[in-house]
Design an enzyme around this catalytic site. Structure first.
Site, PDB file in Angstrom:
ATOM      1  N   HIS A  19     -10.851 -13.820  52.981  1.00  0.00           N
ATOM      2  CA  HIS A  19     -10.370 -14.611  54.015  1.00  0.00           C
ATOM      3  C   HIS A  19     -11.587 -15.518  54.382  1.00  0.00           C
ATOM      4  O   HIS A  19     -12.412 -15.029  54.891  1.00  0.00           O
ATOM      5  CB  HIS A  19      -9.690 -13.914  55.226  1.00  0.00           C
ATOM      6  CG  HIS A  19      -9.220 -14.720  56.209  1.00  0.00           C
ATOM      7  ND1 HIS A  19      -7.922 -14.576  56.543  1.00  0.00           N
ATOM      8  CD2 HIS A  19      -9.530 -15.963  56.949  1.00  0.00           C
ATOM      9  CE1 HIS A  19      -7.612 -15.543  57.500  1.00  0.00           C
ATOM     10  NE2 HIS A  19      -8.445 -16.319  57.721  1.00  0.00           N
ATOM     11  N   HIS A  67     -12.337 -19.961  54.766  1.00  0.00           N
ATOM     12  CA  HIS A  67     -11.662 -21.342  54.658  1.00  0.00           C
ATOM     13  C   HIS A  67     -12.984 -22.165  53.872  1.00  0.00           C
ATOM     14  O   HIS A  67     -14.155 -22.238  54.538  1.00  0.00           O
ATOM     15  CB  HIS A  67     -11.465 -21.895  55.980  1.00  0.00           C
ATOM     16  CG  HIS A  67     -10.351 -20.970  56.714  1.00  0.00           C
ATOM     17  ND1 HIS A  67      -9.221 -21.634  56.755  1.00  0.00           N
ATOM     18  CD2 HIS A  67     -10.647 -19.886  57.219  1.00  0.00           C
ATOM     19  CE1 HIS A  67      -8.161 -20.617  57.292  1.00  0.00           C
ATOM     20  NE2 HIS A  67      -9.016 -19.743  57.770  1.00  0.00           N
ATOM     21  N   ASP A 115     -13.186 -25.519  54.194  1.00  0.00           N
ATOM     22  CA  ASP A 115     -13.722 -26.448  55.325  1.00  0.00           C
ATOM     23  C   ASP A 115     -14.233 -25.895  56.252  1.00  0.00           C
ATOM     24  O   ASP A 115     -14.818 -26.690  57.253  1.00  0.00           O
ATOM     25  CB  ASP A 115     -12.284 -27.206  55.571  1.00  0.00           C
ATOM     26  CG  ASP A 115     -11.167 -26.606  56.078  1.00  0.00           C
ATOM     27  OD1 ASP A 115     -11.015 -25.539  55.364  1.00  0.00           O
ATOM     28  OD2 ASP A 115     -10.677 -26.999  56.836  1.00  0.00           O
ATOM     29  N   GLY A 175      -3.700 -22.767  60.860  1.00  0.00           N
ATOM     30  CA  GLY A 175      -3.348 -23.721  61.909  1.00  0.00           C
ATOM     31  C   GLY A 175      -3.204 -23.063  63.265  1.00  0.00           C
ATOM     32  O   GLY A 175      -3.327 -21.722  63.444  1.00  0.00           O
ATOM     33  N   GLU A 204      -3.696 -13.077  65.760  1.00  0.00           N
ATOM     34  CA  GLU A 204      -4.968 -13.302  66.179  1.00  0.00           C
ATOM     35  C   GLU A 204      -4.564 -14.136  67.722  1.00  0.00           C
ATOM     36  O   GLU A 204      -5.113 -13.433  68.612  1.00  0.00           O
ATOM     37  CB  GLU A 204      -5.610 -14.480  65.286  1.00  0.00           C
ATOM     38  CG  GLU A 204      -7.095 -15.159  65.581  1.00  0.00           C
ATOM     39  CD  GLU A 204      -7.423 -16.129  64.800  1.00  0.00           C
ATOM     40  OE1 GLU A 204      -6.594 -16.773  64.173  1.00  0.00           O
ATOM     41  OE2 GLU A 204      -8.712 -16.482  64.829  1.00  0.00           O
TER      42      GLU A 204
HETATM   43 ZN   LIG Z   1      -8.523 -18.049  58.819  1.00  0.00          ZN
END
Ligand SMILES: [Zn+2]
Length: 380
Positions: free
Chosen positions: A20, A22, A24, A181, A211
Site C-alpha cells: 500500500h 501511493h 503521488d 479518496g 480508516e
Molecule cells: Zn492509501
C-alpha cells in the site's frame, strides 16, 4: 518466539514487501521542486528540505481531508510525460534503496490528465518509467519488482473507466485495482458495477476502508464489493471489543479466517487520526491475534517515512522483534497480487534467505524458519 531487537540499519537491509503505497504521495522533495519550476507551478517553498517539512506538518493535522489536500503539489508536477516518467522511475529506485523486493504502487490515472494525456497514456507512461527504474535497480544489484494498482477516486465518476484500464493493462504491469479518496460519505458500494466487472474479469482488488469510517465500510468492502485486501482496516478493532481477550465479532472472524490482508500504515494512520500512537496502534494486537496484517508506508513524502522507518518505529515503540518483521513480510508476499508460484518463489528464494543472510548472528530468529516454510503453502 525470538525477542531479538534490531536496529534501523539492519532493518533497511532486510527484504521487504509493500502493498500500500501511493505514487503521488512518494515523490522526492527535490524532484517536486525541479518539476514545479519546469511547469510553472508555485509551491509553498522551493527549498527541498523545507518542502519535505511542510508536507509532514500539513499531514499531521489529524484530518483525512486536509491530508489528501497536500497532494495538490505532487499531482501538479505529474501531468506531463516527463513528470510521470521521472517520478515512476525514482519511485522504484527509492523502494530498492529501502530494501523493498516486492512493491505494489497505486495511483488514480484520472488525476494525471490535466496536461492533455489520456488515462491510457498515463498508464503507459507510468509503466515505462517503472520499467526503467526496475532495470536500473536490477543493474545496481538491488532488484525490486513493482506491480501497479490502478485507483478510481470514490467521489468522482470515472471509477469504471479506471477499472476498464486495469483489465486492459493486466498483462502490461497492472496487477490489481483500488478505490481511494475521501472514505466518509462515499461508500464503496456506489461503485459496485466496477467491482463486479473486475470480478468477472478475474482482476483482484483492494479497497480503502476502516480508516475514516468504521465497520460498515469494511463490511461493505469485503462482503458487498468482494475486496481481497483492505486498505488500512484499522477500525476492524471495533468488532473486537476485548482485544486482549481475543473474542472476535463475526466480521473480524471472517477477515481473519479468510486471510484477508489488512494493509496498515502506522504513521499515516496517526496523521489521519485513525490511530493514537505507534505503541497503541491496533496492528500489534491484530498481529498477535493472527490477522494477516501488513506494514506499509501509504505516502512516503507526505508522511516523511520509508518501510525501514515504519518497521523501526514498531520495533522501538511497540516491542516488535525481527521475527515479527519477518511475519508481516511473509504476510505481504502471501497476499501480494502476484501468481501463486511467484509468491512461493519470492518467499523461498528471496525473503527467507534474505532474513538468514542479514540476521545470521541471530539464532533465535532462525529457529522458527522450518515452521514458516512448512506452513506457508497452506496459508498462501
Ligand atoms: Zn492509501
Amino acid at each position: 518466539m525470538s525477542s531479538t531487537r534490531i536496529d534501523a540499519d539492519t532493518i533497511r537491509r532486510l527484504p521487504k514487501a509493500v502493498l500500500h503505497d501511493h505514487l503521488d504521495g512518494g515523490l522526492r522533495p527535490a524532484t517536486v521542486v525541479e518539476l514545479a519550476e519546469s511547469v510553472g507551478h508555485a509551491l509553498p517553498t522551493t527549498d527541498p528540505d523545507e518542502l519535505a517539512a511542510w508536507y509532514v506538518e500539513a499531514a499531521n493535522s489529524g484530518d483525512l481531508v486536509r491530508y489528501i489536500a497536500t497532494f495538490e503539489h505532487t499531482l501538479a508536477v505529474m501531468q506531463t510525460r516527463e513528470g510521470l516518467l521521472r517520478t515512476a522511475e525514482e519511485y522504484v529506485l527509492d523502494l530498492a534503496a529501502d530494501g523493498v523486493v516486492h512493491g505494489e504502487v497505486r495511483y488514480a490515472p484520472e488525476l494525471n490528465t490535466r496536461g492533455g494525456l489520456t488515462m491510457a497514456e498515463v498508464v503507459e507512461t507510468v509503466q515505462e518509467g517503472l520499467a526503467a527504474g526496475m532495470a536500473k535497480a536490477a543493474a545496481a544489484g538491488t532488484p525490486v519488482r513493482v506491480g501497479t494498482l490502478l485507483c478510481g477516486m470514490r467521489m468522482f465518476d470515472r471509477v469504471r473507466e479506471a477499472a476498464d484500464l486495469a483489465v486492459a493493462f493486466r498483462d502490461a504491469g497492472v496487477v490489481g485495482f483500488d478505490i481511494a479518496g475521501a472514505e466518509d460519505g462515499f461508500p464503496a458500494a456506489d461503485h459496485l458495477a466496477a467491482f463486479e466487472h473486475l470480478r468477472r474479469e478475474n482482476v483482484p482488488f483492494t479497497i480503502h476502508a476502516g480508516e475514516a469510517h468504521g465497520l460498515p465500510s469494511i463490511h461493505q468492502a469485503v462482503q458487498v464489493c468482494g475486496a481481497q485486501r483492505i486498505g488500512h482496516g484499522v477500525r476492524l478493532t471495533e468488532d473486537i471489543p476485548d482485544l486482549a481477550g481475543g473474542k472476535l465479532g463475526r466480521l473480524a472472524s471472517w477477515v481473519r479466517d479468510r486471510r484477508i490482508a489488512l494493509e496498515m500504515c502506522p504513521t499515516s494512520n496517526l496523521q489521519t487520526g485513525a490511530a493514537t500512537s505507534i505503541a497503541e496502534h491496533p496492528i500489534t494486537p491484530l498481529k498477535d491475534l493472527g490477522f494477516r496484517v501488513t506494514v506499509n508506508t501509504d505516502n512516503r513524502l507526505v508522511s516523511g517515512t520509508t518501510m525501514t522507518r515504519e518497521m523501526t518505529l514498531l520495533v522501538e515503540q511497540a516491542g516488535w522483534t525481527a521475527e515479527d518483521l519477518r511475519t508481516v513480510t511473509l504476510n505481504a508476499v502471501k497476499s501480494a497480487f502476484l501468481p501463486y508460484d511467484e509468491r512461493v518463489a519470492l518467499i523461498e528464494e528471496v525473503v527467507l534467505p534474505g532474513y538468514d543472510a542479514v540476521l545470521s548472528g541471530h539464532d533465535a530468529v532462525l529457529s522458527g524458519h522450518d515452521a514458516v516454510l512448512s506452513g506457508h503453502d497452506a496459508a498462501l
